[in-house]
Design an enzyme around this catalytic site. Structure first.
Site, PDB file in Angstrom:
ATOM      1  N   ASP A  68       0.652 -10.832  -6.345  1.00  0.00           N
ATOM      2  CA  ASP A  68       0.488  -9.680  -7.238  1.00  0.00           C
ATOM      3  C   ASP A  68       1.773  -8.880  -7.438  1.00  0.00           C
ATOM      4  O   ASP A  68       2.763  -9.096  -6.749  1.00  0.00           O
ATOM      5  CB  ASP A  68      -0.651  -8.771  -6.720  1.00  0.00           C
ATOM      6  N   HIS A 139     -10.522  -6.252  -0.686  1.00  0.00           N
ATOM      7  CA  HIS A 139      -9.781  -6.885  -1.789  1.00  0.00           C
ATOM      8  C   HIS A 139      -8.821  -7.946  -1.263  1.00  0.00           C
ATOM      9  O   HIS A 139      -8.332  -7.858  -0.141  1.00  0.00           O
ATOM     10  CB  HIS A 139      -9.092  -5.855  -2.684  1.00  0.00           C
TER      11      HIS A 139
HETATM   12  C1  F6R Z   1      -0.449  -7.591  -1.179  1.00  0.00           C
HETATM   13  C2  F6R Z   1      -1.876  -7.834  -1.391  1.00  0.00           C
HETATM   14  C3  F6R Z   1      -2.923  -6.937  -0.802  1.00  0.00           C
HETATM   15  C4  F6R Z   1      -2.738  -6.697   0.694  1.00  0.00           C
HETATM   16  C5  F6R Z   1      -3.854  -5.806   1.240  1.00  0.00           C
HETATM   17  C6  F6R Z   1      -3.663  -5.495   2.712  1.00  0.00           C
HETATM   18  O1  F6R Z   1       0.333  -8.536  -1.883  1.00  0.00           O
HETATM   19  O2  F6R Z   1      -2.196  -8.743  -2.087  1.00  0.00           O
HETATM   20  O3  F6R Z   1      -4.177  -7.515  -1.029  1.00  0.00           O
HETATM   21  O4  F6R Z   1      -2.728  -7.920   1.372  1.00  0.00           O
HETATM   22  O5  F6R Z   1      -3.868  -4.598   0.524  1.00  0.00           O
HETATM   23  O6  F6R Z   1      -2.514  -4.717   2.891  1.00  0.00           O
HETATM   24  P1  F6R Z   1      -1.890  -4.444   4.322  1.00  0.00           P
HETATM   25  O7  F6R Z   1      -1.407  -5.742   4.850  1.00  0.00           O
HETATM   26  O8  F6R Z   1      -0.736  -3.505   4.053  1.00  0.00           O
HETATM   27  O9  F6R Z   1      -2.977  -3.841   5.148  1.00  0.00           O
END
Ligand code: F6R
Length: 243
Positions: A68, A139
């Site tokens: 993304d 998500h």
């Molecule tokens: C980032 C992405 C998001 C994150 C998710 C978790 O490229 O696709 O789906 O993986 O928001 O974020 P963290 O790892 O910061 O808890």
């Protein structure tokens, strides 16, 4: 059935996750890696950089495609995901920039950019190993809770909770973009292997829902229960509510 690996902490989770990516590259020099940003993968990227510095891993033929990118941010913007990838991985390894793909946050036309990314995924894919973090609302990529699973690349309105969660990376919550491009669920489900990293007690309830709950677009990550080869790597805190 998800393969679940319980680790003592984040560092151990990072090392184990890196092992899956290193093996994919060792087996196939031009492996296509699906990559993510956020806090979850940072330790794993450090581990891959270490392996490269110790001459154990080479990226000169590796191809990467990211999940993304924020709409409206340029690659030079420190909050963009292209910038993140340069900062946390690409600049430290021998990968060719032309082999790395991230949606274009500055694309003039949303629909054209989504179509371009899907064509790219068709041309390069299937992904050999897809890395995922999970949002507190379940998500994956920026596929937010929805009535349906979005199959293809789409430009999404971020939910207030995601904007709030991501505000920590910005000086001001008002600077967080309200839209982002995200790969759809289909290329993730078509990846040969999916590696999920989830750590910390704040993710415990979503981890439980993903592993044991219903498969529903209200929790996008729950679809991974249907994937043939998923490795969910989680620390004790993230698995504290799971039997
Ligand atoms: C980032 C992405 C998001 C994150 C998710 C978790 O490229 O696709 O789906 O993986 O928001 O974020 P963290 O790892 O910061 O808890």
């Amino acid at each position: 059935m998800m393969n679940i690996i319980k680790t003592k902490n984040y560092n151990e989770a990072s090392r184990i996750a890196a092992g899956y990516f290193a093996r994919a590259i060792q087996q196939k020099a031009d492996a296509l890696l699906g990559l993510a940003t956020g806090d979850s993968p940072i330790g794993m990227y450090k581990e891959l950089i270490r392996m490269h510095q110790e001459d154990l891993l080479h990226f000169d033929q590796v191809r990467t495609i990211n999940l993304d990118e924020y709409k409206g941010l340029s690659p030079q913007n420190e909050q963009s995901y292209r910038y993140f990838m340069n900062q946390h991985l690409f600049q430290y390894v021998d990968i060719r920039e032309s082999n790395t793909y991230v949606p274009d946050g500055l694309a003039a036309d949303d629909m054209q950019e989504c179509a371009r990314y899907d064509t790219l995924l068709d041309k390069l894919g299937p992904i050999d190993v897809q890395l995922l973090g999970v949002g507190h609302n379940g998500h994956i990529g920026f596929n937010e809770p929805n009535d349906i699973f979005m199959k293809h690349t789409n430009c999404v309105d971020l939910t207030p909770s995601t904007i709030q969660a991501n505000a920590r990376m910005f000086h001001d919550a008002k600077e967080v973009p309200t839209q982002a491009y995200t790969m759809g669920i289909l290329p993730i489900m078509m990846a040969k292997q999916v590696v999920i990293i989830v750590c910390g007690s704040a993710k415990a309830s979503i981890v439980k829902a993903i592993i044991d709950g219903a498969i529903t677009p209200a929790i996008p990550a729950s679809i991974l229960q249907c994937h043939q080869n998923v490795i969910l790597i989680a620390d004790e805190e993230a698995l504290s509510l799971t039997k």
